[in-house]
Design a protein around this motif. Structure first.
Motif, mmCIF file in Angstrom:
data_model
loop_
_atom_site.group_PDB
_atom_site.id
_atom_site.type_symbol
_atom_site.label_atom_id
_atom_site.label_comp_id
_atom_site.label_asym_id
_atom_site.label_seq_id
_atom_site.Cartn_x
_atom_site.Cartn_y
_atom_site.Cartn_z
ATOM 1 N N UNK A 83 39.225 48.843 19.679
ATOM 2 C CA UNK A 83 39.284 48.838 18.529
ATOM 3 C C UNK A 83 40.209 50.223 17.669
ATOM 4 N N UNK A 84 38.880 51.614 18.551
ATOM 5 C CA UNK A 84 40.097 53.330 17.909
ATOM 6 C C UNK A 84 40.874 53.302 18.519
ATOM 7 N N UNK A 85 40.992 53.053 19.702
ATOM 8 C CA UNK A 85 42.182 53.187 21.005
ATOM 9 C C UNK A 85 43.537 52.667 20.139
ATOM 10 N N UNK A 86 42.869 51.146 19.731
ATOM 11 C CA UNK A 86 44.452 50.648 18.895
ATOM 12 C C UNK A 86 44.924 51.265 17.574
ATOM 13 N N UNK A 117 48.539 43.566 25.432
ATOM 14 C CA UNK A 117 46.650 42.953 25.444
ATOM 15 C C UNK A 117 45.856 43.993 27.031
ATOM 16 N N UNK A 118 47.049 45.275 27.424
ATOM 17 C CA UNK A 118 46.651 45.973 28.660
ATOM 18 C C UNK A 118 46.667 47.776 28.034
ATOM 19 N N UNK A 119 47.253 47.763 27.312
ATOM 20 C CA UNK A 119 48.242 48.801 26.829
ATOM 21 C C UNK A 119 46.905 49.763 26.630
ATOM 22 N N UNK A 120 45.329 49.684 26.953
ATOM 23 C CA UNK A 120 44.339 50.768 26.923
ATOM 24 C C UNK A 120 43.941 51.347 28.047
ATOM 25 N N UNK A 121 44.294 50.390 29.234
ATOM 26 C CA UNK A 121 43.903 50.511 30.700
ATOM 27 C C UNK A 121 45.567 51.934 30.946
ATOM 28 N N UNK A 122 46.750 52.008 30.520
ATOM 29 C CA UNK A 122 46.986 53.599 30.412
ATOM 30 C C UNK A 122 46.271 54.308 30.992
ATOM 31 N N UNK A 123 45.576 54.601 29.702
ATOM 32 C CA UNK A 123 44.679 55.532 29.176
ATOM 33 C C UNK A 123 42.824 55.132 30.092
ATOM 34 N N UNK A 124 42.275 54.451 30.170
ATOM 35 C CA UNK A 124 41.089 54.158 30.655
ATOM 36 C C UNK A 124 41.162 53.297 31.902
ATOM 37 N N UNK A 125 40.069 54.006 33.223
ATOM 38 C CA UNK A 125 39.908 52.770 34.020
ATOM 39 C C UNK A 125 39.680 51.895 33.539
ATOM 40 N N UNK A 126 39.386 51.302 34.344
ATOM 41 C CA UNK A 126 38.485 49.179 34.137
ATOM 42 C C UNK A 126 37.159 49.704 33.535
ATOM 43 N N UNK A 143 42.038 58.339 32.152
ATOM 44 C CA UNK A 143 43.432 58.607 33.428
ATOM 45 C C UNK A 143 44.430 59.505 32.304
ATOM 46 N N UNK A 144 43.954 59.660 31.581
ATOM 47 C CA UNK A 144 45.506 59.836 31.113
ATOM 48 C C UNK A 144 45.313 59.746 29.143
ATOM 49 N N UNK A 145 45.767 61.674 28.588
ATOM 50 C CA UNK A 145 45.708 61.395 27.262
ATOM 51 C C UNK A 145 46.254 60.528 26.290
ATOM 52 N N UNK A 146 45.295 60.703 25.187
ATOM 53 C CA UNK A 146 45.868 59.376 24.263
ATOM 54 C C UNK A 146 47.638 60.503 23.924
ATOM 55 N N UNK A 147 48.910 59.649 23.600
ATOM 56 C CA UNK A 147 49.613 60.339 23.043
ATOM 57 C C UNK A 147 49.716 61.044 21.514
#
Length: 150
Positions: A83-86, A117-126, A143-147
């Motif tokens: 929720x918070x990443x979205x 739907x899988x956008x958060x997986x660019x930043x997080x491992x499953x 995985x990567x910092x949030x822009x």
């Protein structure tokens, strides 16, 4: 990212119905789709300055889930990190894109990378994203910092 064909919105009224329906717990459970989550989020951020979305979103979604018979626990219901990443992604999307009607902006969001739907997986491992700690509270990306800028 996976292929994704979102359900788009024809009118601003559809977006308002979702945002206000979330607030009043007046949506059917089957209406609470991925697209509805993002539409309601954009509506709340863009049209409801009287709400502190960051402070209230967990309670709003948890209360809605319970109103349709859902349970918010270690295995289901409200997921804080997703929720918070979205919320952060929708806020960045609004800052970086031109204004327009609600449906127009929601549709642009849904077809953007942030809308997938899988956008958060660019930043997080499953494993990290779908862990119990990530469901119950916010965990930082592994995985990567949030822009933070457009």
């Amino acid at each position: 990212m996976t292929d994704f064909s979102p359900r788009l919105f024809a009118t601003d009224a559809e977006v308002v119905r979702l945002g206000e329906g979330l607030l009043a717990c007046r949506l059917a459970k089957e209406d609470w789709t991925h697209e509805a989550h993002l539409a309601a989020c954009l509506y709340l951020l863009a049209e409801r300055p009287d709400l502190d979305v960051d402070a209230e979103i967990a309670g709003l979604i948890s209360r809605f889930n319970e109103s349709v018979g859902g349970v918010n626990d270690d295995a289901g219901g409200y997921h804080d990190t997703i929720t918070r990443i979205y919320v952060a992604g929708v806020r960045l999307f609004l800052r970086c894109n031109p204004p327009g009607g609600l449906a127009e902006r929601v549709n642009a969001l849904l077809v953007s990378p942030t809308g997938h739907r899988d956008w958060p997986l660019g930043f997080y491992s499953r494993e990290r994203l779908f862990s119990v700690p990530a469901r119950l509270g916010f965990v930082h990306p592994d995985r990567a910092p949030f822009p933070e800028a457009c």
